[in-house]
Write a protein that holds these residues in place. Structure first.
Motif, mmCIF file in Angstrom:
data_model
loop_
_atom_site.group_PDB
_atom_site.id
_atom_site.type_symbol
_atom_site.label_atom_id
_atom_site.label_comp_id
_atom_site.label_asym_id
_atom_site.label_seq_id
_atom_site.Cartn_x
_atom_site.Cartn_y
_atom_site.Cartn_z
ATOM 1 N N ALA A 9 0.865 -1.127 0.135
ATOM 2 C CA ALA A 9 -0.112 0.119 -0.067
ATOM 3 C C ALA A 9 0.981 1.189 -0.030
ATOM 4 N N VAL A 10 0.522 2.132 -0.826
ATOM 5 C CA VAL A 10 1.240 3.377 -0.839
ATOM 6 C C VAL A 10 0.446 4.501 -0.387
ATOM 7 N N PRO A 11 0.663 5.215 0.902
ATOM 8 C CA PRO A 11 -0.089 5.958 1.313
ATOM 9 C C PRO A 11 -0.235 7.263 0.421
ATOM 10 N N ASN A 88 0.497 6.283 -12.276
ATOM 11 C CA ASN A 88 -0.232 7.443 -11.254
ATOM 12 C C ASN A 88 -1.613 7.098 -11.128
ATOM 13 N N ILE A 89 -2.140 7.425 -10.193
ATOM 14 C CA ILE A 89 -3.608 6.881 -9.916
ATOM 15 C C ILE A 89 -4.613 8.065 -10.378
ATOM 16 N N TRP A 148 -4.846 2.194 -15.716
ATOM 17 C CA TRP A 148 -3.660 3.017 -15.527
ATOM 18 C C TRP A 148 -2.555 2.320 -15.321
ATOM 19 N N PHE A 149 -2.644 1.257 -14.664
ATOM 20 C CA PHE A 149 -1.239 0.345 -14.344
ATOM 21 C C PHE A 149 -0.264 0.037 -15.520
ATOM 22 N N VAL A 178 -7.142 14.347 -13.105
ATOM 23 C CA VAL A 178 -6.029 14.442 -12.336
ATOM 24 C C VAL A 178 -5.458 13.092 -11.657
ATOM 25 N N TYR A 179 -4.205 13.377 -11.247
ATOM 26 C CA TYR A 179 -3.551 12.176 -10.606
ATOM 27 C C TYR A 179 -3.365 12.443 -9.046
ATOM 28 N N LYS A 180 -3.674 11.654 -8.466
ATOM 29 C CA LYS A 180 -3.429 11.330 -6.898
ATOM 30 C C LYS A 180 -1.859 11.063 -7.171
ATOM 31 N N VAL A 181 -1.092 11.836 -6.080
ATOM 32 C CA VAL A 181 0.317 11.769 -6.119
ATOM 33 C C VAL A 181 0.608 10.802 -4.956
ATOM 34 N N PRO A 182 1.339 9.844 -4.863
ATOM 35 C CA PRO A 182 1.729 8.922 -3.605
ATOM 36 C C PRO A 182 2.791 9.905 -2.963
#
Length: 186
Positions: A9-11, A88-89, A148-149, A178-182
């Protein structure tokens, strides 16, 4: 030989979003970058993205997409092609006004679909006029990992309204991917 599966998991930082992937998400440049279509014909198609009608105001600015509400059964849609960067998510953000049904209104369905280049559809959101609230509502929908993966993907975003007759329109405005950035962890 056995195969090991490793998951981690990446916060996420709640405020970390990169710039949008879409063009003209506010519709303020008219039809630029968007492809509208209506089964009601060419005059209906040309009126999907508009800056008129005091009864159907945009969320912000002067322009919006107006889907459905023509008094006849059919499908209205507006699409835009774009690319997602790898790993990127992505999150689709937009505002929509789904008018509550009046007693004389027929069924109306609002769909948000992402199409892969191979023609595979992914429905991100479905609402009906029975799910509606008052005024514009803001939506944030995270893309499925299959979109996206691992690599860059060309995709097509579609906002679609299917109506069976007399209904009010669905208004869409302020669209962004937009992208959530880890967040970095040590």
């Amino acid at each position: 030989m056995p195969t090991a599966i490793v998951a981690f998991a990446v916060p996420m930082s709640q405020d970390a979003f990169a710039a949008t992937e879409l063009e003209n998400g506010s519709f303020e440049q008219g039809r630029y970058a968007w492809a509208p279509y209506s089964t009601a014909g060419s005059s209906a198609t040309s009126s999907i993205i508009n800056n008129n009608s005091a009864a159907n105001l945009p969320h912000y600015g002067s322009w919006k997409a107006r889907l459905g509400g023509r008094g006849i059964a059919g499908v209205d849609r507006v699409t835009q092609s774009f690319h997602l960067g790898p790993d990127n998510i992505p999150v689709l953000k937009f505002s929509a006004h789904i008018t509550p049904p009046a007693p004389q209104d027929d069924y109306r369905e609002f769909n948000v679909i992402i199409w892969k280049e191979d023609g595979t559809p992914y429905t991100l959101l479905t609402r009906t006029n029975k799910d509606s609230g008052r005024g514009y509502e803001d939506y944030e929908v995270t893309f499925p990992q299959a979109l996206w993966f691992g690599r860059t993907h060309p995709l097509k975003l579609e906002f679609q309204v299917i109506s069976t007759g007399r209904t009010q329109p669905v208004l869409v405005d302020d669209v962004a991917v937009v992208y959530k950035v880890p967040s970095a962890t040590t």
